[in-house]
Design an enzyme around this catalytic site. Structure first.
Site, short mmCIF file in Angstrom:
data_model
loop_
_atom_site.label_atom_id
_atom_site.label_comp_id
_atom_site.label_asym_id
_atom_site.label_seq_id
_atom_site.Cartn_x
_atom_site.Cartn_y
_atom_site.Cartn_z
CG LEU A 163 20.20 44.70 33.33
CD1 LEU A 163 19.93 45.98 32.55
CD2 LEU A 163 19.36 43.56 32.80
CG ASP A 164 24.91 39.48 31.36
OD1 ASP A 164 25.03 39.18 32.56
OD2 ASP A 164 24.57 38.67 30.47
NE ARG A 165 32.32 46.55 30.83
CZ ARG A 165 33.63 46.64 30.97
NH1 ARG A 165 34.32 45.60 31.43
NH2 ARG A 165 34.26 47.75 30.66
CB THR A 167 22.37 43.34 28.92
OG1 THR A 167 22.83 42.04 28.54
CG2 THR A 167 20.88 43.44 28.70
#
Length: 334
Positions: A163-165, A167
């Site tokens: 996951l993106d940081r 998110t």
């Protein structure tokens, strides 16, 4: 006498971390399964990534001596890994300068409370926003390093996806290589159903359910990674469904069909309705609304995961929104 001088020189150039209970895990050999991302990579490059901090000379010596094994056999440094290969990582001691950062106790306590599900094969966590999935590029530690310290007796623990940081939400970790391979297969073949909650600026058209726009990664001079819609990009598709209409915003359920970097964020911006709290792909209207709501993080949350594992049955996992996101929705509803 000559041997003694060589040994003394070696000790001086490789000052190892002192013995302690925290380092017991580092002295055990690890077996890593190569996934599709590692396939085609040279063995020596793979080892440098997995054994950060170990001197290159020590890595190549381990290869020459047969301490590193691929599928239980010796392998040369230029061997190209194949998906499904099993690599034995020897218990080499890491120099003090490369020792992993110690994660603060309060962060480990917070992650312990964020565990959604755990059994002998899986660990599922509701990742908080702001925590990268792994360390590097100026980040001392991420989710995987933290969880390995939280579960020091767990010999194998690997991220299934990312996951993106910024998110938050559900993220899977595998406790066995065979489980990692199986879940990677399901991801490739799109057998895992992933859903997100996203709050976007404005009134999202109910008819706009599928965004199909090719995406291309671009690195700016500052080093910041951005993604843009361009005909030269990779095919990318995202499904959007309206859940709730709010004052100046729309709450959406999102299902990414492909898995490109920043896909949901860029597709929402491409549709003219950027996510609130998005510092990369926002516009002035969305920025103003987020500011008035006091929203200081990206409103994107991996809310559910559905898949099946043979022997374990069906999984239907859900992660609640954090309090900041819940408060944001309540403000809009009022």
């Amino acid at each position: 006498m000559q041997d003694s001088r060589i040994w003394i020189k070696l000790i001086q150039t490789e000052t190892f971390v002192a013995d302690s209970p925290q380092n017991d895990e580092a002295r055990k050999a690890r077996l890593l399964s190569v996934d599709e991302h590692g396939a085609g990579q040279r063995l020596d490059n793979f080892l440098m990534r997995e054994m950060k901090g170990v001197p290159r000379t020590r890595l190549y010596r381990a290869l020459r001596k047969g301490e590193v094994r691929v599928n239980k056999g010796r392998a040369k440094a230029d061997y190209r890994l194949k998906e499904g290969d099993t690599v034995r990582i020897p218990p080499l001691r890491v120099p003090a300068v490369g020792a992993p950062a110690v994660v603060p106790a309060h962060r480990l306590d917070a992650l312990a409370k964020a565990v959604i599900y755990e059994d002998g094969d899986l660990l599922v966590v509701n990742k908080p926003s702001g925590l990268a999935v792994h360390g590097g590029s100026g980040i001392s530690f991420g989710l995987i390093e933290s969880l390995r310290q939280l579960r020091p007796d767990q010999a194998y623990l690997e991220l299934v996806h990312r996951l993106d940081r910024d998110t938050s939400g559900l993220i899977l970790l595998a406790k066995r290589a065979v489980i990692l391979r199986e879940l990677h297969r399901q991801l490739r073949e799109k057998h895992i159903d992933k859903r997100y909650l996203a709050l976007v600026e404005g009134k999202w058209p109910a008819a706009s359910r599928l965004i199909s726009a090719p995406l291309e990664k671009n690195v700016l001079q500052s080093g910041e990674r951005m993604v843009r819609v361009t005909a030269e990009g990779k095919a990318s598709m995202t499904e959007f469904s309206v859940l709730e209409r709010l004052q100046g915003a729309t709450l959406l359920e999102v299902r990414p069909i492909t898995g490109r970097t920043h896909q949901i964020r860029v597709h929402a911006r491409h549709a003219g309705h950027p996510l609130l709290g998005d510092e990369k792909y926002s516009n002035s209207v969305a920025e103003d609304l987020a500011r008035r709501l006091g929203l200081k993080r990206l409103f994107l949350h991996a809310v559910s995961l559905r898949f099946t594992l043979q022997g374990s049955g069906k999984f239907d996992l859900h992660a609640p929104l954090d309090q900041l996101l819940e408060n944001t929705l309540e403000k809009l509803r009022k």
